[in-house]
Design an enzyme around this catalytic site. Structure first.
Site, PDB file in Angstrom:
ATOM      1  CD  GLU A   4       0.874  -4.633  -0.983  1.00 17.84           C
ATOM      2  OE1 GLU A   4       0.800  -3.479  -1.437  1.00 17.84           O
ATOM      3  OE2 GLU A   4       1.936  -5.286  -0.955  1.00 17.84           O
TER       4      GLU A   4
ATOM      5  CG  HIS B 106       4.932  -6.477   5.869  1.00 18.97           C
ATOM      6  ND1 HIS B 106       5.421  -7.752   5.646  1.00 18.97           N
ATOM      7  CD2 HIS B 106       4.269  -6.135   4.738  1.00 18.97           C
ATOM      8  CE1 HIS B 106       5.072  -8.171   4.451  1.00 18.97           C
ATOM      9  NE2 HIS B 106       4.370  -7.206   3.868  1.00 18.97           N
TER      10      HIS B 106
END
Length: 301
Positions: A128, A22
């Site tokens: 994550e 990201h």
């Protein structure tokens, strides 16, 4: 024009995976100074920063210019705001920003002329590392659906986040196990060329595990780059094979040259060209020695 992926990815035995971290989130600005602030509720499900959006625009321009945008068949993303924003920003040309009151503003890239935007689906396996940090805790799926109507959330079973815990961080071995489970799920997809938008720790641990166990061939990378931390909005690409991902790897699939370099938009076209010269199939070239493109092929970066 680049040939369709199905023509140059060795039949059903190989896929080309583009791993995307990201873009910069507001929490990244604080975590560069100290890890403590990201435990604050202020950074809950952190969005992209202004620099992050600049990174998205730059990467969108790059993937359009190098032909990657036209070839991607599917985008898979983690269900957090910063990965969703990065995915729709790069591959759909939309900037979806919510203010503190929750009001959503959507800006579309009017210069993006491609109509066939790849579908984007969400998978919780590629989140994550779980726990402790508020930035890694997700919102309800209903909230995401209202902000990202073009994204497919059907794989998410739980409306609220039941995976994240405030007590401790997910152990590294569990992150790796989750990553390998994700890879096996990914192999069940029919698409041949896929983009994965995820997070720094998850992507780094996944790539290191795949490299150490000789289950992938990184492209466009030299030296220690494949094992290093992904930069915000960086894309790294690799070839994965059916045998390696499904745990059927043998010594004959050993990667002889892990630092093989190649320009993604041209690498497999060269395989086609060379296979025509030698009167052999692309499949034979790819699998003849080690399950991946032969290290003697000259694919210059």
């Amino acid at each position: 024009m680049a040939a369709p992926p199905s023509l140059y990815l060795g039949g059903s035995r190989h896929k080309l995976l583009h791993m995307v971290r990201h873009a910069q989130g507001v929490h990244n600005l604080e975590s560069d100074k100290s890890r403590d602030p990201v435990t604050s509720s202020k950074f809950f499900d952190a969005q992209l920063s202004s620099l992050g959006w600049e990174q998205v625009r730059d990467q969108r321009k790059t993937v359009c210019e190098n032909g990657l945008f036209q070839r991607i068949e599917l985008v898979i993303t983690s269900p957090l705001s910063r990965t969703l924003q990065t995915a729709v920003g790069i591959f759909h040309g939309e900037e979806v920003i919510a203010d503190e009151s929750g009001k959503v503003d959507v800006k579309k890239d009017e210069t993006l002329t491609f109509n066939n935007r790849p579908p984007i689906i969400v998978n919780e396996r590629c989140r994550e590392r779980l726990g402790k940090y508020e930035c890694d805790k997700r919102q309800s799926i209903s909230q995401y659906r209202s902000r990202f109507p073009a994204v497919d959330f059907s794989l998410i079973e739980d409306e609220d986040d039941i995976l994240w815990t405030a007590d401790e961080r997910e152990p590294r071995d569990e992150v790796i196990a989750r990553g390998m489970d994700f890879m096996k799920w990914l192999w069940g997809r029919k698409e041949k060329e896929i983009a994965l938008v995820s997070h720094g720790v998850f992507l780094q641990e996944l790539m290191i595990e795949l490299i150490n166990s000789k289950k992938c061939l990184p492209l466009n990378m030299e030296g220690d780059i494949p094992r290093s931390r992904f930069k915000n909005c960086e894309i790294r690409s690799m070839i994965i094979s059916y045998d390696s991902v499904m745990g059927l790897v043998s010594d004959s699939f050993a990667i002889n040259n892990i630092n093989h370099c190649g320009r993604i938009q041209y690498g497999f076209e060269l395989l086609q060209r060379d296979s025509a010269k030698e009167n052999v199939s692309v499949e034979d070239q790819v699998t003849s020695t080690n399950g991946f493109p032969d290290s003697t092929l000259t694919v210059r970066s």
